[in-house]
Design an enzyme around this catalytic site. Structure first.
Site, short mmCIF file in Angstrom:
data_model
loop_
_atom_site.label_atom_id
_atom_site.label_comp_id
_atom_site.label_asym_id
_atom_site.label_seq_id
_atom_site.Cartn_x
_atom_site.Cartn_y
_atom_site.Cartn_z
N HIS A 159 35.29 29.12 42.59
CA HIS A 159 35.35 30.32 43.42
C HIS A 159 35.84 31.51 42.60
O HIS A 159 35.28 32.62 42.69
CB HIS A 159 36.26 30.09 44.62
CG HIS A 159 36.47 31.30 45.47
ND1 HIS A 159 35.63 31.63 46.51
CD2 HIS A 159 37.42 32.26 45.43
CE1 HIS A 159 36.06 32.75 47.08
NE2 HIS A 159 37.14 33.15 46.44
N GLU A 160 36.88 31.30 41.81
CA GLU A 160 37.40 32.39 40.98
C GLU A 160 36.39 32.79 39.90
O GLU A 160 36.28 33.97 39.56
CB GLU A 160 38.73 31.99 40.35
CG GLU A 160 39.83 31.68 41.36
CD GLU A 160 40.03 32.77 42.40
OE1 GLU A 160 39.82 33.96 42.05
OE2 GLU A 160 40.36 32.45 43.55
N HIS A 201 34.09 35.28 41.28
CA HIS A 201 34.56 36.67 41.20
C HIS A 201 34.30 37.26 39.82
O HIS A 201 33.96 38.45 39.70
CB HIS A 201 36.05 36.74 41.51
CG HIS A 201 36.37 36.54 42.96
ND1 HIS A 201 35.72 37.22 43.97
CD2 HIS A 201 37.28 35.74 43.58
CE1 HIS A 201 36.21 36.85 45.14
NE2 HIS A 201 37.16 35.95 44.93
#
Length: 232
Positions: free
Chosen positions: A101-102, A105
Site C-alpha cells: 500500500h505504501e 503511494h
C-alpha cells in the site's frame, strides 16, 4: 438550548463516532488475523517493498523502519518509505499488504497522481484548520460573534476537503498494491484475499474520518444558524 458542549447537535456526531470505533475494531482485527499468516514466499515486508519499488525504477527511494504500530507511511517530500517495527521484518500477509500500500503511494508520487498532489498541497491548511477551527468557532459562540464563528467554519471546511481528497488517494494506493502483489507473485492468488481484507479494513478508517469531519461541519453550521436566528 443546552450549553454548547452538550447541545442537541452533538447527537449528529454519534453515528460517525460509532462508525469510527467499528472501523478501528475492523482494522485491528483484520491486521491481527493476517499478521499470524506467513506468506509462502517468506519475504519480509521490507523486502517486498524493495522489490516493488525497484519494479518502477524507484531504487533511490529508501525503505526504513520507524517505531510504533501501524505508523507506516510514504513521505513524498523526502521520497522515502517507512515501515513500522511490527511490519518491516514480518513475513505475514498483513505486513506485506501494508508495505505494498505504501509503495502504491510512491507510485502515485512518481506518476504525479493529481489527488495526491492536491492532498499534499492542502496539508498545511488542514493542519492549521484542525487546530484553530474549533477554538475560533466556540469563542465566537460564547461571545455571540457570528463573524468569528464564520471564520471557524471556513477554516474547518479545509479539513473536510482534506479528508475528501484523501479517500481516492488511499483507495487508489490499495488498488495498486493488490494488483502489484498479484503481478509480481509476491503473494499467491489465494493469499491476495487476506491482503485485501486488511487494506479494505484500513480504508474504512479513512471513510469514518471523513464522515466525522462532515458531521462536525454540519454541527458547526447548525450552531451558527441558531445564533444567527437569535440575533435577527
Amino acid at each position: 438550548m443546552f450549553p454548547f458542549f452538550f447541545d442537541s447537535t452533538f447527537l449528529l456526531l454519534l453515528p460517525a463516532l460509532f462508525l469510527a470505533i467499528w472501523a478501528q475494531m475492523k482494522v485491528k482485527g483484520a491486521f491481527h488475523r493476517y499478521s499470524q499468516v506467513a506468506s509462502r514466499r517468506n519475504l519480509t515486508a521490507g523486502q517486498a517493498a524493495r522489490i516493488l519499488l525497484d519494479r518502477f525504477g524507484l531504487s533511490g527511494v529508501p525503505v526504513g523502519m520507524v517505531p510504533g504500530e501501524l505508523t507506516d507511511h510514504y513521505d513524498p517530500r523526502a521520497k522515502s518509505l517507512s515501515l513500522s517495527q511490527s511490519v518491516y521484518n514480518s513475513t505475514s500477509i498483513a505486513a506485506i499488504g501494508v508495505a505494498a500500500h505504501e509503495v502504491g503511494h510512491a507510485v502515485q508520487d512518481l506518476k504525479a497522481y493529481a489527488p495526491l498532489r492536491l492532498r499534499n498541497a492542502i496539508v498545511p491548511v488542514a493542519n492549521i484548520g484542525s487546530g484553530l477551527a474549533f477554538p475560533l468557532f466556540f469563542i465566537g459562540l460564547i461571545m455571540r460573534a457570528p463573524a468569528l464563528m464564520n471564520v471557524g467554519i471556513l477554516v474547518f471546511l479545509g479539513v473536510v476537503v482534506f479528508h475528501l481528497v484523501t479517500l481516492p488517494v488511499e483507495f487508489d494506493a490499495s488498488s495498486k498494491a493488490l494488483r502489484l502483489l498479484g503481478e509480481t507473485q509476491i503473494l499467491a492468488p489465494d493469499e491476495i484475499g487476506g491482503a485485501r481484507a486488511v487494506l479494505n479494513a484500513a480504508a474504512l478508517t479513512y471513510v469514518a474520518a471523513t464522515v466525522m469531519a462532515a458531521a462536525q461541519l454540519l454541527r458547526l453550521v447548525l450552531l451558527r444558524g441558531m445564533v444567527g436566528g437569535r440575533d435577527d
